[in-house]
Scaffold this active site. Structure first.
Site, PDB file in Angstrom:
ATOM      1  N   HIS A  59       0.822  -1.210   0.000  1.00  0.00           N
ATOM      2  CA  HIS A  59       0.000   0.000   0.000  1.00  0.00           C
ATOM      3  C   HIS A  59       0.855   1.259   0.000  1.00  0.00           C
ATOM      4  CE1 HIS A  59      -3.298  -2.703   1.142  1.00  0.00           C
ATOM      5  NE2 HIS A  59      -4.099  -1.753   0.732  1.00  0.00           N
ATOM      6  N   LYS A  97      -1.009   4.984   4.647  1.00  0.00           N
ATOM      7  CA  LYS A  97      -1.973   4.078   5.280  1.00  0.00           C
ATOM      8  C   LYS A  97      -1.648   3.941   6.771  1.00  0.00           C
ATOM      9  CE  LYS A  97      -4.195  -0.426   4.727  1.00  0.00           C
ATOM     10  NZ  LYS A  97      -5.517   0.175   5.032  1.00  0.00           N
TER      11      LYS A  97
HETATM   12  N1  LIG Z   1     -12.973  -0.831   1.711  1.00  0.00           N
HETATM   13  C1  LIG Z   1     -12.258  -0.301   0.710  1.00  0.00           C
HETATM   14  O1  LIG Z   1     -12.418  -0.671  -0.481  1.00  0.00           O
HETATM   15  C2  LIG Z   1     -11.243   0.740   1.012  1.00  0.00           C
HETATM   16  C3  LIG Z   1     -11.014   1.073   2.317  1.00  0.00           C
HETATM   17  N2  LIG Z   1     -10.133   2.064   2.626  1.00  0.00           N
HETATM   18  C4  LIG Z   1     -10.045   2.415   4.027  1.00  0.00           C
HETATM   19  O2  LIG Z   1     -10.752   3.659   4.209  1.00  0.00           O
HETATM   20  C5  LIG Z   1     -10.165   4.393   5.287  1.00  0.00           C
HETATM   21  C6  LIG Z   1      -9.823   5.799   4.804  1.00  0.00           C
HETATM   22  O3  LIG Z   1      -8.792   5.723   3.848  1.00  0.00           O
HETATM   23  P1  LIG Z   1      -8.238   7.044   3.153  1.00  0.00           P
HETATM   24  O4  LIG Z   1      -9.343   7.782   2.484  1.00  0.00           O
HETATM   25  O5  LIG Z   1      -7.059   6.631   2.357  1.00  0.00           O
HETATM   26  O6  LIG Z   1      -7.751   7.873   4.438  1.00  0.00           O
HETATM   27  P2  LIG Z   1      -7.615   9.467   4.606  1.00  0.00           P
HETATM   28  O7  LIG Z   1      -6.747   9.672   5.798  1.00  0.00           O
HETATM   29  O8  LIG Z   1      -7.235  10.085   3.312  1.00  0.00           O
HETATM   30  O9  LIG Z   1      -9.107   9.929   4.924  1.00  0.00           O
HETATM   31  C7  LIG Z   1      -9.736   9.812   6.161  1.00  0.00           C
HETATM   32  C8  LIG Z   1     -10.499  11.103   6.395  1.00  0.00           C
HETATM   33  O10 LIG Z   1     -11.335  10.963   7.528  1.00  0.00           O
HETATM   34  C9  LIG Z   1     -11.192  12.142   8.324  1.00  0.00           C
HETATM   35  N3  LIG Z   1     -11.611  11.860   9.686  1.00  0.00           N
HETATM   36  C10 LIG Z   1     -10.890  11.382  10.729  1.00  0.00           C
HETATM   37  N4  LIG Z   1     -11.674  11.251  11.807  1.00  0.00           N
HETATM   38  C11 LIG Z   1     -12.918  11.659  11.435  1.00  0.00           C
HETATM   39  C12 LIG Z   1     -14.163  11.763  12.119  1.00  0.00           C
HETATM   40  N5  LIG Z   1     -14.282  11.414  13.408  1.00  0.00           N
HETATM   41  N6  LIG Z   1     -15.237  12.226  11.436  1.00  0.00           N
HETATM   42  C13 LIG Z   1     -15.135  12.568  10.157  1.00  0.00           C
HETATM   43  N7  LIG Z   1     -13.976  12.505   9.448  1.00  0.00           N
HETATM   44  C14 LIG Z   1     -12.889  12.054  10.094  1.00  0.00           C
HETATM   45  C15 LIG Z   1      -9.729  12.494   8.176  1.00  0.00           C
HETATM   46  O11 LIG Z   1      -9.465  13.822   8.598  1.00  0.00           O
HETATM   47  P3  LIG Z   1      -7.969  14.184   9.156  1.00  0.00           P
HETATM   48  O12 LIG Z   1      -7.017  13.822   8.055  1.00  0.00           O
HETATM   49  O13 LIG Z   1      -8.067  15.645   9.431  1.00  0.00           O
HETATM   50  O14 LIG Z   1      -7.762  13.333  10.380  1.00  0.00           O
HETATM   51  C16 LIG Z   1      -9.559  12.301   6.674  1.00  0.00           C
HETATM   52  O15 LIG Z   1      -9.989  13.434   5.951  1.00  0.00           O
HETATM   53  C17 LIG Z   1      -8.980   3.559   5.764  1.00  0.00           C
HETATM   54  O16 LIG Z   1      -9.371   2.774   6.861  1.00  0.00           O
HETATM   55  C18 LIG Z   1      -8.666   2.668   4.573  1.00  0.00           C
HETATM   56  O17 LIG Z   1      -8.041   1.486   4.925  1.00  0.00           O
HETATM   57  C19 LIG Z   1      -9.431   2.719   1.664  1.00  0.00           C
HETATM   58  C20 LIG Z   1      -9.592   2.400   0.346  1.00  0.00           C
HETATM   59  C21 LIG Z   1     -10.517   1.374  -0.095  1.00  0.00           C
HETATM   60  O1  LIG Z   2      -5.938   2.209   2.980  1.00  0.00           O
HETATM   61  C1  LIG Z   2      -6.138   1.851   1.796  1.00  0.00           C
HETATM   62  O2  LIG Z   2      -5.695   2.476   0.835  1.00  0.00           O
HETATM   63  C2  LIG Z   2      -6.930   0.643   1.559  1.00  0.00           C
HETATM   64  N1  LIG Z   2      -7.525   0.085   2.571  1.00  0.00           N
HETATM   65  C3  LIG Z   2      -8.328  -1.085   2.533  1.00  0.00           C
HETATM   66  C4  LIG Z   2      -7.670  -2.197   3.338  1.00  0.00           C
HETATM   67  O3  LIG Z   2      -7.145  -1.914   4.431  1.00  0.00           O
HETATM   68  O4  LIG Z   2      -7.716  -3.341   2.898  1.00  0.00           O
HETATM   69  C5  LIG Z   2      -8.719  -1.493   1.137  1.00  0.00           C
HETATM   70  C6  LIG Z   2      -7.647  -1.276   0.110  1.00  0.00           C
HETATM   71  O5  LIG Z   2      -6.638  -2.206   0.322  1.00  0.00           O
HETATM   72  C7  LIG Z   2      -7.110   0.150   0.177  1.00  0.00           C
END
Ligand SMILES: NC(=O)C1=CN([C@@H]2O[C@H](COP(=O)(O)OP(=O)(O)OC[C@H]3O[C@@H](n4cnc5c(N)ncnc54)[C@H](OP(=O)(O)O)[C@@H]3O)[C@@H](O)[C@H]2O)C=CC1
Ligand SMILES: O=C(O)C1=N[C@H](C(=O)O)C[C@H](O)C1
Length: 260
Positions: free
Chosen positions: A147, A151
């Site tokens: 990744h 992350k």
């Molecule tokens: N299931 C799937 O297919 C996928 C899952 N993911 C997962 O999604 C999650 C997010 O990933 P990603 O977008 O890369 O992470 P980011 O850090 O880019 O985004 C997370 C966002 O959430 C905000 N945040 C934190 N706490 C809160 C809260 N209490 N309320 C509202 N917003 C909040 C953060 O703000 P701040 O930065 O200011 O803390 C940030 O803007 C991870 O757990 C990742 O593993 C990712 C890709 C695909």
């Molecule tokens: O953090 C990410 O980017 C992603 N998170 C998810 C995970 O923890 O599996 C899904 C994907 O791998 C991207």
């Protein structure tokens, strides 16, 4: 089937009203764009760190999509369930214990639907299904997930879920542990043990989300690999879950049931 829009005095042909939690993050930004571009969905709330969850109710959200952090997702989820709002969760960090906790909250709100998907990419869903299918035929298995370095959690939710599926298939087939003679190890060199499956987490600039499942038996190996090169790859799965969740009360884990 009537849905909550009709109960609220709105026609079920009206767009589903969608709120996004983590809206300024990498995934949240992509989800907001995908919802805005989608037919019959309306983006009504974009919530991030420091914003009030009550804005979701004020905006009349039917469905909330959560891509925040493993530390905050459970509080968000509980709040949405208490308000009777359906939730699609992409945020990682869901252990079996956390899923049980969500089931408990939902038992008080049986009309609410929650979809928790470790990975919304269709290729990733198939990769996990293929890995579960292959698991019984191979003596050895290890997972290598790769990744981007921003992350927060390791191993990934996808890798953890894949390991659980493989462990279950191996147990059902009567397989024991993968052979491994290691007695002298720099801590971490053999990866994390997730339900008896070794998982190695790589972080590097330039990567998005990638996973290999490496199986081995006498004289052959099988590698099942999936790559997400762009977060757009997750959007069809997210939109499918958003459209499906109002008609799926209770907890749904993974996209498999929605695709079938
Ligand atoms: N299931 C799937 O297919 C996928 C899952 N993911 C997962 O999604 C999650 C997010 O990933 P990603 O977008 O890369 O992470 P980011 O850090 O880019 O985004 C997370 C966002 O959430 C905000 N945040 C934190 N706490 C809160 C809260 N209490 N309320 C509202 N917003 C909040 C953060 O703000 P701040 O930065 O200011 O803390 C940030 O803007 C991870 O757990 C990742 O593993 C990712 C890709 C695909
Ligand atoms: O953090 C990410 O980017 C992603 N998170 C998810 C995970 O923890 O599996 C899904 C994907 O791998 C991207």
């Amino acid at each position: 089937m009537s849905d909550e829009r009709e109960l609220a005095g709105r026609a079920s042909t009206e767009p589903l009203r969608v709120g996004v939690l983590g809206a300024r993050g990498r995934m949240g930004t992509e989800v907001c764009g995908a919802v805005e571009a989608a037919d019959n969905l309306e983006l009504v709330a974009m919530i991030d760190q420091g914003d009030q969850l009550s804005a979701l109710v004020d905006a009349g959200a039917d469905v909330v999509v959560d891509f925040t952090t493993p530390d905050t997702v459970l509080d968000n989820l509980r709040w949405c369930i208490d308000q009777g709002i359906h939730v699609v969760v992409g945020t990682s960090g869901f252990t079996a214990q956390r899923l049980d906790q969500v089931r408990g909250w939902l038992s008080d709100k049986p009309e609410v639907g929650v979809v928790v998907a470790p990975n919304f990419g269709i290729g990733a869903v198939l990769m996990m299904q293929f890995a579960a299918r292959a698991a019984r035929y191979f003596e050895s298995v290890e997972i290598i997930e790769q990744h981007h370095p921003k992350k927060l959690d390791a191993p990934s939710g996808t890798a953890t879920h894949t390991a659980r599926l493989i462990a279950q298939a191996r147990a059902e087939a009567g397989l024991g542990a993968s052979p491994d003679a290691t007695t002298d190890e720099v801590p971490g060199a053999r990866g994390a043990d997730v339900d008896g499956v070794r998982v190695h987490a790589v972080r590097a600039t330039g990567l998005v989300a990638h996973q290999e499942v490496l199986f081995g038996t006498t004289g052959e190996t099988l590698t099942i690999r999936h790559d997400s090169f762009d977060r757009a790859s997750f959007m069809p799965g997210v939109l499918l879950a958003v459209r499906s969740v109002p008609n799926r009360p209770g907890l749904t884990v993974g996209l498999d049931a929605l695709l079938d």
